[in-house]
Design an enzyme around this catalytic site. Structure first.
Site, PDB file in Angstrom:
ATOM      1  N   LYS A  24      -0.817   9.399 -18.066  1.00 29.73           N
ATOM      2  CA  LYS A  24      -1.571   8.955 -16.878  1.00 29.73           C
ATOM      3  C   LYS A  24      -0.633   8.763 -15.706  1.00 29.73           C
ATOM      4  CE  LYS A  24      -2.818   4.366 -16.104  1.00 29.73           C
ATOM      5  NZ  LYS A  24      -2.471   3.932 -14.742  1.00 29.73           N
ATOM      6  N   ASN A  25       0.428   8.001 -15.919  1.00 27.35           N
ATOM      7  CA  ASN A  25       1.235   7.619 -14.762  1.00 27.35           C
ATOM      8  C   ASN A  25       2.085   8.773 -14.229  1.00 27.35           C
ATOM      9  OD1 ASN A  25       0.018   5.180 -14.652  1.00 27.35           O
ATOM     10  ND2 ASN A  25       1.663   4.034 -15.654  1.00 27.35           N
ATOM     11  N   ARG A  94      -4.357   2.322  -7.963  1.00 32.45           N
ATOM     12  CA  ARG A  94      -3.073   2.058  -7.338  1.00 32.45           C
ATOM     13  C   ARG A  94      -2.447   3.349  -6.806  1.00 32.45           C
ATOM     14  NH1 ARG A  94      -1.791  -2.264  -5.326  1.00 32.45           N
ATOM     15  NH2 ARG A  94       0.407  -2.432  -4.896  1.00 32.45           N
ATOM     16  N   CYS A 118      -5.312  -2.160 -10.970  1.00 30.89           N
ATOM     17  CA  CYS A 118      -5.548  -3.315 -11.836  1.00 30.89           C
ATOM     18  C   CYS A 118      -5.069  -4.589 -11.174  1.00 30.89           C
ATOM     19  CB  CYS A 118      -4.801  -3.136 -13.161  1.00 30.89           C
ATOM     20  SG  CYS A 118      -5.564  -1.954 -14.260  1.00 30.89           S
ATOM     21  N   ARG A 123       0.840  -7.388  -5.959  1.00 32.28           N
ATOM     22  CA  ARG A 123       1.458  -6.063  -6.116  1.00 32.28           C
ATOM     23  C   ARG A 123       1.827  -5.542  -4.723  1.00 32.28           C
ATOM     24  NH1 ARG A 123      -1.862  -2.417 -10.400  1.00 32.28           N
ATOM     25  NH2 ARG A 123       0.148  -1.382 -10.599  1.00 32.28           N
ATOM     26  N   PRO A 124       2.866  -6.128  -4.117  1.00 32.62           N
ATOM     27  CA  PRO A 124       3.215  -5.717  -2.754  1.00 32.62           C
ATOM     28  C   PRO A 124       3.726  -4.282  -2.716  1.00 32.62           C
ATOM     29  CG  PRO A 124       4.887  -7.190  -3.655  1.00 32.62           C
ATOM     30  CD  PRO A 124       3.794  -7.116  -4.673  1.00 32.62           C
ATOM     31  N   ILE A 125       3.724  -3.691  -1.498  1.00 29.01           N
ATOM     32  CA  ILE A 125       4.276  -2.342  -1.354  1.00 29.01           C
ATOM     33  C   ILE A 125       5.374  -2.325  -0.281  1.00 29.01           C
ATOM     34  CG2 ILE A 125       2.261  -1.089  -2.238  1.00 29.01           C
ATOM     35  CD1 ILE A 125       1.568  -0.466   0.718  1.00 29.01           C
ATOM     36  N   ASP A 126       5.995  -3.498  -0.085  1.00 27.02           N
ATOM     37  CA  ASP A 126       7.014  -3.600   0.960  1.00 27.02           C
ATOM     38  C   ASP A 126       8.171  -2.614   0.749  1.00 27.02           C
ATOM     39  OD1 ASP A 126       7.334  -5.362  -1.329  1.00 27.02           O
ATOM     40  OD2 ASP A 126       9.178  -6.072  -0.396  1.00 27.02           O
ATOM     41  N   ASP A 306       3.370  -2.402 -19.761  1.00 24.61           N
ATOM     42  CA  ASP A 306       2.048  -1.856 -20.112  1.00 24.61           C
ATOM     43  C   ASP A 306       1.742  -1.973 -21.607  1.00 24.61           C
ATOM     44  OD1 ASP A 306       1.871  -1.176 -17.469  1.00 24.61           O
ATOM     45  OD2 ASP A 306       2.359   0.933 -17.765  1.00 24.61           O
ATOM     46  N   ILE A 328       7.873  -8.314 -15.068  1.00 27.93           N
ATOM     47  CA  ILE A 328       7.458  -7.342 -14.048  1.00 27.93           C
ATOM     48  C   ILE A 328       6.252  -7.879 -13.261  1.00 27.93           C
ATOM     49  CG2 ILE A 328       6.826  -4.912 -13.602  1.00 27.93           C
ATOM     50  CD1 ILE A 328       9.485  -5.073 -15.124  1.00 27.93           C
ATOM     51  N   ARG A 398     -10.257   4.298 -17.424  1.00 26.44           N
ATOM     52  CA  ARG A 398      -9.343   4.737 -16.354  1.00 26.44           C
ATOM     53  C   ARG A 398      -8.088   5.376 -16.928  1.00 26.44           C
ATOM     54  NH1 ARG A 398      -7.509   0.296 -12.490  1.00 26.44           N
ATOM     55  NH2 ARG A 398      -6.144   2.058 -12.084  1.00 26.44           N
TER      56      ARG A 398
HETATM   57  N1  EPU Z   1       7.198  -4.538  -6.254  1.00 27.62           N
HETATM   58  C1  EPU Z   1       7.495  -5.168  -5.064  1.00 27.62           C
HETATM   59  N2  EPU Z   1       7.453  -4.429  -3.924  1.00 27.62           N
HETATM   60  C2  EPU Z   1       7.130  -3.124  -3.917  1.00 27.62           C
HETATM   61  C3  EPU Z   1       6.830  -2.487  -5.140  1.00 27.62           C
HETATM   62  C4  EPU Z   1       6.858  -3.223  -6.309  1.00 27.62           C
HETATM   63  O1  EPU Z   1       7.784  -6.353  -5.037  1.00 27.62           O
HETATM   64  O2  EPU Z   1       7.116  -2.518  -2.831  1.00 27.62           O
HETATM   65  C5  EPU Z   1       7.176  -5.325  -7.492  1.00 27.62           C
HETATM   66  C6  EPU Z   1       5.754  -5.479  -8.028  1.00 27.62           C
HETATM   67  O3  EPU Z   1       5.096  -6.548  -7.435  1.00 27.62           O
HETATM   68  C7  EPU Z   1       5.988  -5.684  -9.479  1.00 27.62           C
HETATM   69  C8  EPU Z   1       7.175  -4.806  -9.761  1.00 27.62           C
HETATM   70  O4  EPU Z   1       7.808  -4.588  -8.504  1.00 27.62           O
HETATM   71  O5  EPU Z   1       6.338  -7.015  -9.744  1.00 27.62           O
HETATM   72  C9  EPU Z   1       6.819  -3.503 -10.448  1.00 27.62           C
HETATM   73  O6  EPU Z   1       6.188  -2.639  -9.587  1.00 27.62           O
HETATM   74  P1  EPU Z   1       6.360  -1.069  -9.679  1.00 27.62           P
HETATM   75  O7  EPU Z   1       6.351  -0.553  -8.294  1.00 27.62           O
HETATM   76  O8  EPU Z   1       7.508  -0.727 -10.563  1.00 27.62           O
HETATM   77  O9  EPU Z   1       5.039  -0.666 -10.409  1.00 27.62           O
HETATM   78  P2  EPU Z   1       3.839   0.198  -9.873  1.00 27.62           P
HETATM   79  O10 EPU Z   1       4.347   1.467  -9.299  1.00 27.62           O
HETATM   80  O11 EPU Z   1       2.915  -0.631  -9.066  1.00 27.62           O
HETATM   81  C10 EPU Z   1       3.659   1.478 -12.131  1.00 27.62           C
HETATM   82  C11 EPU Z   1       2.533   1.816 -13.056  1.00 27.62           C
HETATM   83  C12 EPU Z   1       2.085   0.577 -13.780  1.00 27.62           C
HETATM   84  C13 EPU Z   1       3.245  -0.020 -14.548  1.00 27.62           C
HETATM   85  C14 EPU Z   1       4.418  -0.269 -13.593  1.00 27.62           C
HETATM   86  C15 EPU Z   1       5.664  -0.762 -14.287  1.00 27.62           C
HETATM   87  C16 EPU Z   1       1.441   3.641 -11.938  1.00 27.62           C
HETATM   88  C17 EPU Z   1       0.282   4.105 -11.144  1.00 27.62           C
HETATM   89  N3  EPU Z   1       1.440   2.369 -12.270  1.00 27.62           N
HETATM   90  O12 EPU Z   1       3.112   0.525 -11.217  1.00 27.62           O
HETATM   91  O13 EPU Z   1       1.093   1.003 -14.695  1.00 27.62           O
HETATM   92  O14 EPU Z   1       2.861  -1.230 -15.132  1.00 27.62           O
HETATM   93  O15 EPU Z   1       4.752   0.947 -12.887  1.00 27.62           O
HETATM   94  O16 EPU Z   1       6.091   0.162 -15.219  1.00 27.62           O
HETATM   95  O17 EPU Z   1       2.323   4.414 -12.270  1.00 27.62           O
HETATM   96  C18 EPU Z   1      -0.775   0.744 -16.086  1.00 27.62           C
HETATM   97  O18 EPU Z   1      -0.644   1.943 -16.378  1.00 27.62           O
HETATM   98  O19 EPU Z   1      -1.545  -0.030 -16.698  1.00 27.62           O
HETATM   99  C19 EPU Z   1       0.013   0.202 -14.992  1.00 27.62           C
HETATM  100  C20 EPU Z   1      -0.270  -0.946 -14.392  1.00 27.62           C
END
Ligand code: EPU
Length: 415
Positions: A24-25, A94, A118, A123-126, A306, A328, A398
């Site tokens: 998926k990811n 996401r 989810c 889940r910030p994107i900064d 996960d 995480i 999903r």
């Molecule tokens: N974070 C920040 N700022 C950012 C981005 C992330 O502070 O700009 C923090 C998040 O708040 C969190 C941590 O960094 O605490 C991890 O975030 P990351 O960006 O690594 O994860 P993600 O890209 O949002 C992906 C997967 C998730 C999986 C995580 C960790 C996708 C679409 N999602 O999320 O998958 O848990 O990596 O491996 O690829 C799932 O499949 O159930 C799922 C949630």
């Protein structure tokens, strides 16, 4: 329209084989990445899950032609239109945020709604946005809409405060067409990033180091098409392996890359699960009473967040106490109150769940609050006697391809 409920009558042993679908990811990063191509991209093994269906609709909103030919998803981006992405589809998941990096890279402009996904706490994107800014883009957030634009993108050295999967991918996508070299330090190392990088390189990108903490991207002007097979889903594999450890009477999980789930396999061994690990499969043998263990989630290659929710159900019935420390997503414990409804004994502390093993789980009415919570509840329902009803099953659809069919084939009583 799929039903939003899964009913499982537990207590049955599962046996036989289950074949894992593609990741998926990886798929949810690869589909938006097609925006960068100037020719047709053919993807094999795209999983049949709702997140993929939504991303296909988003590609179509961008006037990209998507068809299925035999086993391949054929995506023709030659008539792409960079419209504002403001439909409900954006907030359904996401991964819609990968259109930010991809459209910014291709058009130097993107405007879209804030992504959904989810509810795992904040889940910030900064880090994504800082990465775009380092490449020369300006970000403007107005209400729920994010607008990112650049006169030109120029490579830079970007250090991520946290090895974020999403930020690493988004910066890779935007930097593919930036002038000069972009270096991402403290990059995420997840296998899905390697898969995306190998697809982009087939298309003509110059990306090195994916899978390590330093990724370099030397910008190019154009990407051609390609044919790509997506890697197997390590989280789906882990989920079925945990399920087989919980209620299996000999289950072979096929299409697995065992190196992608080493942290899980070693935890299960520590619990007493007996497994035969092949080159692309894992056979889980029937288990006696398992021992509780401590689990700490980490970025890859550590224990995947996960899989923390699915393994909680197995730990609920293990001997002694187990502690899950989530590093995480500190609030990723919404499955715990649901497991408690089923008779588990779990204490929640900040970023931690302390699970005191019990002897049995009961059937109950529970709710899948998010995707992996749903997976954990399926495992708990298979372990419980009687019929468990899992509400909000759409979260599960999903991310788990053909889960009802796969469970039935293994002998589960599910509808
Ligand atoms: N974070 C920040 N700022 C950012 C981005 C992330 O502070 O700009 C923090 C998040 O708040 C969190 C941590 O960094 O605490 C991890 O975030 P990351 O960006 O690594 O994860 P993600 O890209 O949002 C992906 C997967 C998730 C999986 C995580 C960790 C996708 C679409 N999602 O999320 O998958 O848990 O990596 O491996 O690829 C799932 O499949 O159930 C799922 C949630």
């Amino acid at each position: 329209m799929e039903q939003d409920i899964i009913k499982i009558r537990g207590g049955k042993k599962l046996s036989g084989e289950v074949t894992i679908s593609s990741s998926k990811n990886a798929a949810v990063a690869i589909l938006p990445a097609v925006v960068l191509a100037s020719e047709i991209v053919k993807l094999y093994d795209v999983p049949h899950i709702n997140d993929v269906h939504v991303l296909i609709q988003l590609l179509q909103e961008l006037n990209i032609d998507v068809t299925t030919v035999n086993d391949a998803l054929v995506i023709d981006p030659t008539s792409i239109k960079n419209i504002v992405l403001n439909s409900d589809n954006v907030s359904k998941l996401r991964a819609s945020y990968y259109f930010m990096g991809a459209l910014l890279g291709r058009f130097k402009y993107v405007k879209m709604l804030y992504p959904g996904g989810c509810n795992l706490g904040p889940r910030p994107i900064d880090l994504h946005l800082k990465g775009f800014e380092a490449l020369g883009a300006k970000v403007n957030i107005d209400g729920g809409l994010i607008e990112i634009q650049a006169d030109k993108l120029v490579g830079d050295e970007i250090y991520l405060d946290f090895a974020s999967v999403g930020a690493t991918i988004n910066i890779m996508l935007a930097a593919t067409f930036a002038e000069g070299r972009t270096t991402i330090r403290n990059a995420a190392k997840e296998p899905e990033i390697i898969d995306l990088s190998s697809m982009l390189n087939k298309m003509g990108a110059h990306i090195h180091g994916a899978g390590t903490s330093e990724i370099t991207i030397d910008g190019v002007n154009r990407l051609k098409g390609c044919i790509h097979d997506i890697i197997p889903d390590r989280i789906e594999a882990g989920t079925y392996i945990i399920m087989a450890a919980a209620v299996g009477d000999g289950v072979t999980v096929k299409n697995v890359i065992p190196q992608h789930i080493e942290a899980l396999l070693s935890k299960l061994e520590e619990m007493g699960v007996k497994m035969l690990i092949g080159s692309d499969n894992v056979r889980v043998l029937p288990s006696e009473k398992l021992k509780g263990v401590d689990v700490k989630t980490q970025t890859f290659p550590g224990f995947a967040t996960d899989l923390q929710q699915p393994i909680s159900s197995l730990l609920a019935l293990a001997e002694g106490d187990s502690t899950i420390t989530e590093t995480i997503y500190l609030e990723r414990f919404k499955h715990c109150p649901e497991l408690v409804k089923m008779g588990a004994n779990i204490e929640l502390q900040e970023g931690k769940a302390i699970i005191h093993g019990v002897n049995k789980l009961n059937n109950a009415e529970v709710t899948a609050t998010d995707l992996r919570c749903g997976a954990g509840l399926i495992i708990a329902a298979l372990l419980a006697k009687g019929e468990t009803t899992i509400h909000d099953a759409h979260h599960i659809f999903r991310g788990y391809d053909g889960i009802k069919e796969k469970l039935k084939k293994l002998g589960a009583d599910v509808e």
